[in-house]
Scaffold this motif. Structure first.
Motif, PDB file in Angstrom:
ATOM      1  N   LYS A 270       0.827  -1.206   0.000  1.00  0.00           N
ATOM      2  CA  LYS A 270       0.000   0.000   0.000  1.00  0.00           C
ATOM      3  C   LYS A 270       0.860   1.253   0.000  1.00  0.00           C
ATOM      4  O   LYS A 270       0.593   2.216  -0.736  1.00  0.00           O
ATOM      5  N   LYS A 271       1.931   1.233   0.832  1.00  0.00           N
ATOM      6  CA  LYS A 271       2.809   2.400   0.907  1.00  0.00           C
ATOM      7  C   LYS A 271       3.582   2.565  -0.396  1.00  0.00           C
ATOM      8  O   LYS A 271       3.796   3.700  -0.874  1.00  0.00           O
ATOM      9  N   ALA A 272       4.018   1.466  -1.016  1.00  0.00           N
ATOM     10  CA  ALA A 272       4.757   1.535  -2.284  1.00  0.00           C
ATOM     11  C   ALA A 272       3.880   2.132  -3.379  1.00  0.00           C
ATOM     12  O   ALA A 272       4.336   2.947  -4.202  1.00  0.00           O
ATOM     13  N   ALA A 273       2.601   1.727  -3.419  1.00  0.00           N
ATOM     14  CA  ALA A 273       1.670   2.288  -4.404  1.00  0.00           C
ATOM     15  C   ALA A 273       1.499   3.783  -4.183  1.00  0.00           C
ATOM     16  O   ALA A 273       1.445   4.573  -5.143  1.00  0.00           O
ATOM     17  N   THR A 279      -2.474   3.027  -7.049  1.00  0.00           N
ATOM     18  CA  THR A 279      -2.502   1.579  -7.291  1.00  0.00           C
ATOM     19  C   THR A 279      -2.233   1.251  -8.754  1.00  0.00           C
ATOM     20  O   THR A 279      -1.511   0.296  -9.082  1.00  0.00           O
ATOM     21  N   GLU A 280      -2.810   2.052  -9.640  1.00  0.00           N
ATOM     22  CA  GLU A 280      -2.631   1.782 -11.070  1.00  0.00           C
ATOM     23  C   GLU A 280      -1.168   1.915 -11.463  1.00  0.00           C
ATOM     24  O   GLU A 280      -0.628   1.082 -12.202  1.00  0.00           O
ATOM     25  N   GLU A 287       9.831  -4.231 -12.914  1.00  0.00           N
ATOM     26  CA  GLU A 287      10.375  -4.960 -11.764  1.00  0.00           C
ATOM     27  C   GLU A 287      11.291  -4.086 -10.912  1.00  0.00           C
ATOM     28  O   GLU A 287      11.204  -4.094  -9.671  1.00  0.00           O
ATOM     29  N   ASP A 288      12.176  -3.328 -11.549  1.00  0.00           N
ATOM     30  CA  ASP A 288      13.098  -2.476 -10.798  1.00  0.00           C
ATOM     31  C   ASP A 288      12.359  -1.366 -10.060  1.00  0.00           C
ATOM     32  O   ASP A 288      12.681  -1.037  -8.906  1.00  0.00           O
ATOM     33  N   GLU A 289      11.378  -0.740 -10.730  1.00  0.00           N
ATOM     34  CA  GLU A 289      10.613   0.331 -10.088  1.00  0.00           C
ATOM     35  C   GLU A 289       9.848  -0.195  -8.872  1.00  0.00           C
ATOM     36  O   GLU A 289       9.797   0.458  -7.818  1.00  0.00           O
ATOM     37  N   GLU A 290       9.251  -1.376  -9.025  1.00  0.00           N
ATOM     38  CA  GLU A 290       8.501  -1.960  -7.900  1.00  0.00           C
ATOM     39  C   GLU A 290       9.431  -2.284  -6.730  1.00  0.00           C
ATOM     40  O   GLU A 290       9.100  -2.039  -5.565  1.00  0.00           O
ATOM     41  N   GLU A 295      11.324  -1.031  -1.217  1.00  0.00           N
ATOM     42  CA  GLU A 295      12.394  -0.713  -0.272  1.00  0.00           C
ATOM     43  C   GLU A 295      12.141   0.636   0.397  1.00  0.00           C
ATOM     44  O   GLU A 295      12.328   0.795   1.604  1.00  0.00           O
ATOM     45  N   GLN A 296      11.710   1.628  -0.409  1.00  0.00           N
ATOM     46  CA  GLN A 296      11.407   2.935   0.154  1.00  0.00           C
ATOM     47  C   GLN A 296      10.215   2.858   1.115  1.00  0.00           C
ATOM     48  O   GLN A 296      10.197   3.521   2.156  1.00  0.00           O
ATOM     49  N   ALA A 297       9.239   2.045   0.752  1.00  0.00           N
ATOM     50  CA  ALA A 297       8.060   1.888   1.609  1.00  0.00           C
ATOM     51  C   ALA A 297       8.436   1.238   2.935  1.00  0.00           C
ATOM     52  O   ALA A 297       7.980   1.658   4.008  1.00  0.00           O
ATOM     53  N   LYS A 298       9.270   0.192   2.879  1.00  0.00           N
ATOM     54  CA  LYS A 298       9.690  -0.497   4.099  1.00  0.00           C
ATOM     55  C   LYS A 298      10.458   0.456   5.006  1.00  0.00           C
ATOM     56  O   LYS A 298      10.243   0.493   6.229  1.00  0.00           O
ATOM     57  N   THR A 299      11.355   1.259   4.432  1.00  0.00           N
ATOM     58  CA  THR A 299      12.119   2.234   5.212  1.00  0.00           C
ATOM     59  C   THR A 299      11.195   3.263   5.850  1.00  0.00           C
ATOM     60  O   THR A 299      11.368   3.654   7.014  1.00  0.00           O
ATOM     61  N   ALA A 300      10.197   3.698   5.071  1.00  0.00           N
ATOM     62  CA  ALA A 300       9.270   4.711   5.588  1.00  0.00           C
ATOM     63  C   ALA A 300       8.399   4.160   6.709  1.00  0.00           C
ATOM     64  O   ALA A 300       8.044   4.887   7.645  1.00  0.00           O
TER      65      ALA A 300
END
Length: 669
Positions: A270-273, A279-280, A287-290, A295-300
């Protein structure tokens, strides 16, 4: 007679200590330890692996409770403390008062006589000055006079005057009870007698004016109480425990070391989206962008550890009623908990194995137990409201003995200000701080010093032990506190805040203190923090004692061989087998691996006491017949206990603020 002794090394922490008296196993003579030698191995002195500065600092924190603390805490005395790993002792004859079997004369020798006779290699120890009869160890008078100041003296027969001559009196022992013994004059026809127990004995220390010393057999426990402290996993780094930044790091690591703090897969997605714009956009990302977005979402989503440590540092500096000693104790407790729960940063060095019952349940391939057995173990943990149960081998222990007392093992009428904010009823009146008899001699802690060396010597050993670490479920404890009206649903913390809430609310007592003001318990109904501390600490302490009683009865170990380590801020307790007793290995861990169901059944039987009516009415549900354990095995010397906290029943004044004398038990949830 001087003997070099090389005994079981663990005895040097409790028995073979300077000033202690004992019976020599080989020559059967009573004696006293004169000095202790440092242990050697391959020609080198054995040194501790634990940081000595940490050990010395923590021992000093335990000295403040003694009446002579001002003298003990003289800063200069700790500039040159020796920590000795003992390996041998010099022993000399004591008491040196003998009773001649032939003429009844009492003879008292000094140390120089002993040295001179020993050098002659005589078969007997001494000779009677009156009739020259040989004296053996069976003629040695085993009684000593002891003082609360720490002094010890040999007994000497009183005299009775006849025609200007002082004659020693004889001791008549009609029964084995000392109360029936009498001194009788040896002069023919004289009927002068005096009760043995009425013989006045003054303290040999010129600085002490006590003229009513306690007379006892020198082997009685009251003649020498060693004072020691145990440390779990004392490693390099703990010498920084006095630094606020280090304290904040350890406490923060404990508070954040919970699965609740880590984001779930759905939260990360959810945070990555959100970071990608919706979501879209997330669904269309390559793959690289996701991967980068995740990783950014997990850190946040993960807590900022540095920010959290700064928050804990501010809390430590601003928390009222929380002194430096308590901050150090809390840090040590969190450190020990982390080191015992497989936290990589705090993990002990060397051989160390720890597995939890939960790990065996989740990974059945690691054990020979059947799935049905493991399933029943899961049910038992749930029934006991236990969140974690760790089975641990090779727990690193460091035991430091730093002094001794005589007559009593613990200071009397010395109250510790556990938490000045939480304990307003303690020590409010300075005139009542020590309401003891003004003529009573204050119990003194004696450190191991000599006239030529005023700097204290500590005696320490490092050993490995096996044991179990039990962590109670914080949500169940909160449920229990609400049910008993200690807190309300309104001021109950969220699951994410529970760890810090307990760290902040629990006030841990010293070894000899009750969390209740025995003269006035009303503040338990008006001070929430004190009330929470009393209930939670008593629950954890009671649970540990019940565990130890059950383990002792099923594993075959004597209760003296099991030791508790309470970690109240982490809602945990450690029970381990003392490594120097009951040499059978593996029985503690095997009990929980193979006989957990039997353990559960046996534990439930401790809900009752043979003296239940008296126990609940007069002892608050804890007495010698149910919960009390040997003092050396306990963290809180049988204070803050009550079976009602675990099983339900009468406890203190009942539910705070309610007209109910009984509380609900933790196991009844």
């Amino acid at each position: 007679m001087v003997e070099e002794m090389d005994r079981s090394l663990s005895k040097f922490l409790y028995e073979f200590l300077p000033g202690n008296t004992l019976n020599h196993a080989h020559i059967q003579a009573s004696g006293r330890i004169r000095s202790v030698n440092q242990r050697t191995k391959a020609g080198q002195y054995v040194e501790l692996e634990a940081p000595e500065d940490f050990l010395i600092g923590r021992v000093k924190e335990h000295l403040y409770r003694w009446p002579n603390s001002e003298e003990l805490l003289d800063i200069d005395l700790y500039d040159d403390v020796d920590i000795v790993v003992p390996g041998g002792a010099v022993y000399h004859t004591y008491p040196r008062t003998f009773e001649c079997p032939q003429c009844g004369m009492f003879i008292r020798f000094d140390y120089e006589d002993e040295r001179e006779i020993a050098s002659l290699d005589s078969d007997s120890l001494f000779s009677c000055d009156n009739c020259d009869a040989k004296l053996s160890v069976t003629d040695q008078l085993p009684f000593v006079a002891i003082c609360e100041c720490g002094a010890i003296d040999q007994l000497w027969a009183p005299t009775h005057s006849h025609d200007g001559t002082e004659l020693n009196m004889k001791l008549d022992r009609p029964t084995t009870r000392m109360s029936s013994w009498e001194w009788h004059c040896v002069h023919p026809g004289c009927s002068e007698s005096r009760p043995f127990m009425a013989t006045p004995v003054s303290c040999p220390d010129p600085a002490c004016d006590n003229d009513d010393l306690m007379i006892t057999n020198h082997t009685d426990s009251s003649a020498f109480y060693p004072q020691s402290e145990d440390f779990v996993n004392a490693q390099e780094g703990l010498e920084n425990i006095d630094r606020t930044r280090y304290r904040a790091k350890v406490i923060s690591d404990y508070v954040l070391a919970t699965d609740i703090q880590y984001p779930s897969e759905s939260e990360i997605k959810k945070k990555a989206a959100e970071l990608l714009g919706g979501t879209e956009e997330f669904m269309l990302a390559d793959e690289d962008e996701e991967r980068r977005a995740r990783e950014q979402a997990k850190t946040a989503l993960l807590p900022d550890r540095e920010e959290h440590r700064r928050h804990i540092k501010d809390w430590l500096e601003n928390r009222s009623g929380f002194d430096d000693r308590q901050k150090a104790s809390l840090t040590q407790e969190c450190y020990e908990y982390l080191s015992l729960t497989k936290n990589d940063e705090y993990r002990p060095t060397g051989d160390y194995t720890a597995n939890s019952i939960q790990e065996l349940i989740e990974s059945p391939e690691k054990t020979h137990l059947t799935e049905s057995t493991l399933s029943s173990y899961r049910d038992i943990l749930n029934s006991l409201n236990i969140e974690e149960l760790h089975l641990i081998e090779d727990i690193p222990l460091t035991t430091v003995t730093y002094g001794y007392t005589r007559v009593k093992s613990e200071p009397q009428n010395v109250r510790d200000a556990i938490d000045t904010e939480a304990s307003p009823a303690q020590n409010d009146d300075p005139d009542m701080a020590n309401p003891s008899d003004p003529e009573q001699v204050d119990l003194q802690l004696n450190t191991f010093t000599t006239q030529s060396d005023p700097f204290p010597t500590f005696y320490a050993q490092e050993m490995k032990a096996e044991g179990v670490l039990v962590k109670l479920d914080p949500e169940f404890i909160l449920d229990w506190l609400v049910e008993n009206n200690v807190i309300t649903d309104k001021n109950r913390p969220s699951p994410d805040d529970a760890r810090m809430w307990f760290v902040d609310r629990i006030a841990a007592p010293s070894r000899y203190e009750s969390l209740v003001d025995e003269q006035d318990k009303t503040h338990l109904r008006t001070n929430e923090r004190q009330c929470i501390s009393r209930h939670v600490y008593s629950l954890i302490n009671t649970y540990a004692h019940v565990f130890m009683n059950t383990m002792g009865s099923l594993s075959g170990h004597q209760r003296e061989s099991l030791v508790e380590r309470l970690m109240p801020h982490t809602l945990s307790f450690l029970v381990y087998k003392r490594p120097d007793t009951d040499q059978a290995l593996g029985t503690v861990l095997t009990l929980f691996e193979e006989r957990f169901e039997q353990f559960y059944t046996q534990l439930q039987e401790q809900a009752t006491c043979p003296l239940d009516r008296v126990c609940y009415a007069d002892e608050n549900g804890a007495c010698e017949h149910c919960l009390y354990l040997p003092t050396m095995s306990t963290d809180n010397t049988n204070h803050n206990l009550g079976r009602a906290t675990l099983f339900g029943g009468r406890f203190d004044e009942g539910k705070p603020g309610l007209n109910e004398q009984e509380i609900n038990g933790y196991l009844s949830l």
